[in-house]
Scaffold this motif. Sequence first.
Motif, PDB file in Angstrom:
ATOM      1  N   GLU A   1      11.550   1.126  -9.137  1.00 28.73           N
ATOM      2  CA  GLU A   1      11.755   0.495  -7.834  1.00 28.73           C
ATOM      3  C   GLU A   1      10.430   0.284  -7.104  1.00 28.73           C
ATOM      4  O   GLU A   1      10.223  -0.751  -6.463  1.00 28.73           O
ATOM      5  CB  GLU A   1      12.704   1.329  -6.979  1.00 28.73           C
ATOM      6  N   LEU A   2       9.539   1.248  -7.201  1.00 31.50           N
ATOM      7  CA  LEU A   2       8.232   1.107  -6.556  1.00 31.50           C
ATOM      8  C   LEU A   2       7.420  -0.004  -7.214  1.00 31.50           C
ATOM      9  O   LEU A   2       6.736  -0.771  -6.527  1.00 31.50           O
ATOM     10  CB  LEU A   2       7.480   2.433  -6.591  1.00 31.50           C
ATOM     11  N   ASP A   3       7.489  -0.103  -8.540  1.00 32.65           N
ATOM     12  CA  ASP A   3       6.808  -1.198  -9.239  1.00 32.65           C
ATOM     13  C   ASP A   3       7.341  -2.545  -8.765  1.00 32.65           C
ATOM     14  O   ASP A   3       6.577  -3.475  -8.522  1.00 32.65           O
ATOM     15  CB  ASP A   3       7.003  -1.080 -10.758  1.00 32.65           C
ATOM     16  N   THR A   4       8.650  -2.632  -8.626  1.00 36.93           N
ATOM     17  CA  THR A   4       9.279  -3.865  -8.164  1.00 36.93           C
ATOM     18  C   THR A   4       8.822  -4.213  -6.757  1.00 36.93           C
ATOM     19  O   THR A   4       8.535  -5.379  -6.454  1.00 36.93           O
ATOM     20  CB  THR A   4      10.812  -3.725  -8.198  1.00 36.93           C
TER      21      THR A   4
ATOM     22  N   ARG B   1       1.681   6.781  -6.721  1.00 39.69           N
ATOM     23  CA  ARG B   1       0.588   7.657  -7.145  1.00 39.69           C
ATOM     24  C   ARG B   1       0.977   9.124  -6.985  1.00 39.69           C
ATOM     25  O   ARG B   1       0.699   9.956  -7.846  1.00 39.69           O
ATOM     26  CB  ARG B   1      -0.674   7.355  -6.340  1.00 39.69           C
ATOM     27  N   GLU B   2       1.639   9.441  -5.873  1.00 40.35           N
ATOM     28  CA  GLU B   2       2.066  10.824  -5.649  1.00 40.35           C
ATOM     29  C   GLU B   2       3.160  11.230  -6.632  1.00 40.35           C
ATOM     30  O   GLU B   2       3.193  12.370  -7.093  1.00 40.35           O
ATOM     31  CB  GLU B   2       2.564  11.005  -4.212  1.00 40.35           C
ATOM     32  N   LEU B   3       4.057  10.310  -6.954  1.00 38.08           N
ATOM     33  CA  LEU B   3       5.146  10.631  -7.880  1.00 38.08           C
ATOM     34  C   LEU B   3       4.649  10.830  -9.308  1.00 38.08           C
ATOM     35  O   LEU B   3       5.269  11.560 -10.079  1.00 38.08           O
ATOM     36  CB  LEU B   3       6.208   9.529  -7.851  1.00 38.08           C
ATOM     37  N   THR B   4       3.536  10.209  -9.672  1.00 38.23           N
ATOM     38  CA  THR B   4       3.019  10.367 -11.030  1.00 38.23           C
ATOM     39  C   THR B   4       2.520  11.787 -11.282  1.00 38.23           C
ATOM     40  O   THR B   4       2.420  12.200 -12.432  1.00 38.23           O
ATOM     41  CB  THR B   4       1.879   9.374 -11.331  1.00 38.23           C
ATOM     42  N   THR B   5       2.237  12.530 -10.219  1.00 36.38           N
ATOM     43  CA  THR B   5       1.768  13.908 -10.393  1.00 36.38           C
ATOM     44  C   THR B   5       2.915  14.877 -10.657  1.00 36.38           C
ATOM     45  O   THR B   5       2.679  16.012 -11.040  1.00 36.38           O
ATOM     46  CB  THR B   5       0.991  14.379  -9.146  1.00 36.38           C
ATOM     47  N   LEU B   6       4.159  14.419 -10.476  1.00 36.08           N
ATOM     48  CA  LEU B   6       5.319  15.292 -10.665  1.00 36.08           C
ATOM     49  C   LEU B   6       5.721  15.357 -12.137  1.00 36.08           C
ATOM     50  O   LEU B   6       5.496  14.419 -12.896  1.00 36.08           O
ATOM     51  CB  LEU B   6       6.511  14.775  -9.845  1.00 36.08           C
ATOM     52  N   ASP B   7       6.345  16.477 -12.504  1.00 35.67           N
ATOM     53  CA  ASP B   7       6.911  16.596 -13.842  1.00 35.67           C
ATOM     54  C   ASP B   7       8.130  15.689 -13.955  1.00 35.67           C
ATOM     55  O   ASP B   7       8.793  15.389 -12.956  1.00 35.67           O
ATOM     56  CB  ASP B   7       7.331  18.038 -14.130  1.00 35.67           C
ATOM     57  N   SER B   8       8.458  15.287 -15.176  1.00 37.11           N
ATOM     58  CA  SER B   8       9.580  14.367 -15.363  1.00 37.11           C
ATOM     59  C   SER B   8      10.928  15.009 -15.036  1.00 37.11           C
ATOM     60  O   SER B   8      11.901  14.311 -14.770  1.00 37.11           O
ATOM     61  CB  SER B   8       9.599  13.835 -16.787  1.00 37.11           C
TER      62      SER B   8
ATOM     63  N   ARG C   1       0.836  -1.208   0.000  1.00 41.05           N
ATOM     64  CA  ARG C   1       0.000   0.000   0.000  1.00 41.05           C
ATOM     65  C   ARG C   1       0.872   1.260   0.000  1.00 41.05           C
ATOM     66  O   ARG C   1       0.601   2.224  -0.726  1.00 41.05           O
ATOM     67  CB  ARG C   1      -0.910  -0.016   1.223  1.00 41.05           C
ATOM     68  N   LEU C   2       1.939   1.258   0.798  1.00 48.57           N
ATOM     69  CA  LEU C   2       2.834   2.407   0.874  1.00 48.57           C
ATOM     70  C   LEU C   2       3.509   2.667  -0.475  1.00 48.57           C
ATOM     71  O   LEU C   2       3.591   3.813  -0.937  1.00 48.57           O
ATOM     72  CB  LEU C   2       3.884   2.179   1.961  1.00 48.57           C
ATOM     73  N   ALA C   3       3.958   1.599  -1.134  1.00 49.21           N
ATOM     74  CA  ALA C   3       4.587   1.753  -2.444  1.00 49.21           C
ATOM     75  C   ALA C   3       3.590   2.276  -3.471  1.00 49.21           C
ATOM     76  O   ALA C   3       3.925   3.143  -4.287  1.00 49.21           O
ATOM     77  CB  ALA C   3       5.170   0.419  -2.899  1.00 49.21           C
ATOM     78  N   GLU C   4       2.360   1.772  -3.430  1.00 46.03           N
ATOM     79  CA  GLU C   4       1.341   2.241  -4.377  1.00 46.03           C
ATOM     80  C   GLU C   4       1.004   3.714  -4.146  1.00 46.03           C
ATOM     81  O   GLU C   4       0.865   4.484  -5.100  1.00 46.03           O
ATOM     82  CB  GLU C   4       0.083   1.392  -4.257  1.00 46.03           C
ATOM     83  N   LEU C   5       0.869   4.106  -2.885  1.00 51.14           N
ATOM     84  CA  LEU C   5       0.560   5.508  -2.587  1.00 51.14           C
ATOM     85  C   LEU C   5       1.705   6.429  -2.999  1.00 51.14           C
ATOM     86  O   LEU C   5       1.479   7.511  -3.558  1.00 51.14           O
ATOM     87  CB  LEU C   5       0.260   5.675  -1.095  1.00 51.14           C
ATOM     88  N   THR C   6       2.929   6.000  -2.728  1.00 49.12           N
ATOM     89  CA  THR C   6       4.085   6.805  -3.111  1.00 49.12           C
ATOM     90  C   THR C   6       4.153   6.951  -4.620  1.00 49.12           C
ATOM     91  O   THR C   6       4.392   8.044  -5.141  1.00 49.12           O
ATOM     92  CB  THR C   6       5.376   6.159  -2.580  1.00 49.12           C
TER      93      THR C   6
END
Length: 83
Positions: free
Chosen positions: A44-47, A14-21, A7-12
Amino acid sequence: TKEREKRLAELTKRELTTLDSDTRTYKSVGKAFIKTDLSVLMTELDTRVVKAEKDLNDLDKTKKHLERNVNESQNALREITSS
């Protein structure tokens, strides 16, 4: 614990996807932070999510196996005591 990690990895993620590349991102390594590319963090989060899901499946199989063994042992004990 594994559910919490997942859950922590998924939430993190999700938050990172809102950032610019081109946003500066940092990875925690012990007490230090190291600059890391956003794509590396996402990988790393996907892993982590995949590993947590695999571990949860393995734990669930082990739980079912142990429950089955307990039930069989209880039934065998009942048969012995009733005879």
